[in-house]
Design an enzyme around this catalytic site. Sequence first.
Site, PDB file in Angstrom:
ATOM      1  N   LYS A 146       0.864  -1.184   0.000  1.00 21.80           N
ATOM      2  CA  LYS A 146       0.000   0.000   0.000  1.00 21.80           C
ATOM      3  C   LYS A 146       0.892   1.222   0.000  1.00 21.80           C
ATOM      4  CE  LYS A 146      -4.494   0.793   0.336  1.00 21.80           C
ATOM      5  NZ  LYS A 146      -5.525  -0.174  -0.062  1.00 21.80           N
TER       6      LYS A 146
HETATM    7  N1  GLU Z   1      -7.183   0.071  -3.214  1.00 27.03           N
HETATM    8  C1  GLU Z   1      -7.976  -1.075  -3.531  1.00 27.03           C
HETATM    9  C2  GLU Z   1      -8.062  -2.007  -2.336  1.00 27.03           C
HETATM   10  O1  GLU Z   1      -7.895  -1.607  -1.205  1.00 27.03           O
HETATM   11  C3  GLU Z   1      -7.540  -1.761  -4.825  1.00 27.03           C
HETATM   12  C4  GLU Z   1      -6.158  -2.288  -4.849  1.00 27.03           C
HETATM   13  C5  GLU Z   1      -5.716  -2.777  -6.223  1.00 27.03           C
HETATM   14  O2  GLU Z   1      -6.532  -2.833  -7.126  1.00 27.03           O
HETATM   15  O3  GLU Z   1      -4.538  -3.103  -6.347  1.00 27.03           O
HETATM   16  O4  GLU Z   1      -8.364  -3.155  -2.469  1.00 27.03           O
END
Ligand code: GLU
Length: 424
Positions: A114
């Site tokens: 993240k």
């Molecule tokens: N930010 C989204 C999540 O928390 C998508 C992450 C992604 O598609 O890599 O799942």
Amino acid sequence: MAYIEPAPLLDKENPFEAMMSRFRTASQILGLEEEVYNVLKVPARQVIVSLPVTMDDGSIRVFEGYRVIHSTILGPSKGGIRFDPHVNLDEVKALAAWMTWKCAVVDIPYGGAKGGVACNPREMSAGEIERLMRAYTLSMIDIFGADKDIPAPDMGTGPREMAWLMDEYSRTQGMTVNAVVTGKPIVLGGSLGRTEATGRGVMVSALAAMEKLKINPYKATCAVQGFGNVGSWAARLLSERGLKVQAISDLGGAYYNENGIDIEAAVKYRDANKGSLEGFPNAEKIGSGDILTLPVDLLVPAATEDVITGSNAGKIQANLIVEGANGPTSSKADSVIYEKGISVVPDILANAGGVTVSYFEWVQNRLGYKWTADRVNRRSDRIMKDAFDNVYKTATEYKVSLRIAAYMVAIDKVAKTYKYRGGF
Ligand code: GLU
């Protein structure tokens, strides 16, 4: 305008602790070896950068940016980038670990990561956001890569920001690398169905859970907290499946209508009102915390972390909670909810539709090919349904909540893979 540091959130559970407490419980039930537990409990890599950005008034402001890679055991790390004033290292660490468990639950070949920048995009111009995104991308040039670490949108970012990221990354490589990021605009290699994917997965897992609980969607009522990408799509798709969405909310307030809210109208209103529901007509304005405790069948928290806590969990009246957001329920609230007999489809399962279609986007980019919306939806619905059934089976077998079962499925998969790969 002077930059004012956001006030610290009071009475908040640290999201990393919230994640760790479930991880500990699930590991104990699985009988995970201590060595493996020690590997999985810490992030593989944590990067913190300072990003000086020229603002429109000519001043230079320094933003703090993060990228945490929790694990690359299952494959390249995957996870969004959050632009929000509350972003901090502990939050990014928790969100990165949740990505590891999420990818493992839906069985896609990614580890978890993240990223985030502490900033308030609502108070920044498009030019300022673009410069910040490009600065962030350059500072992560050795981290990102189509086979290494693949970012995506999260709170405060969307296709526009992903396009800037792809462009900046591609410039440094001297070629277009669209598989380095997902959630792009369609013309740049984005996937059909990606925008609605998280909300769609929430709908699919809500319907799967309602079937088990014998709740008829055509007689069910629902409240959706958060009306960004996830909440608004979940509300729209649930109402298309027959549920009566009686309440929606965002930072502009919570709105209730016993006879159901016209979601199409709410989306139009929001889009014409600078992205906010403030002043939404044909509904009664209620207290923003009250949306969580309405007498509805289904509650979808789709805003942010730590909104269902030890202090309000006892007042929840819904029979079913399906978590569109990451970490909306504190670990202290878990036991209160479990004892009340409320079923919870946890975040790492319920909102995994987004990363699933991100995976499809990456597959299409690498194939140099485009799937139809129908193919994307069919395949992601099947993945979500299979993952739900697998977690449900584990929960029944071990007599644990769906949340602990989801962690067990995920940890077991990552641990087994780790043992085959081996450490030093
Ligand atoms: N930010 C989204 C999540 O928390 C998508 C992450 C992604 O598609 O890599 O799942």
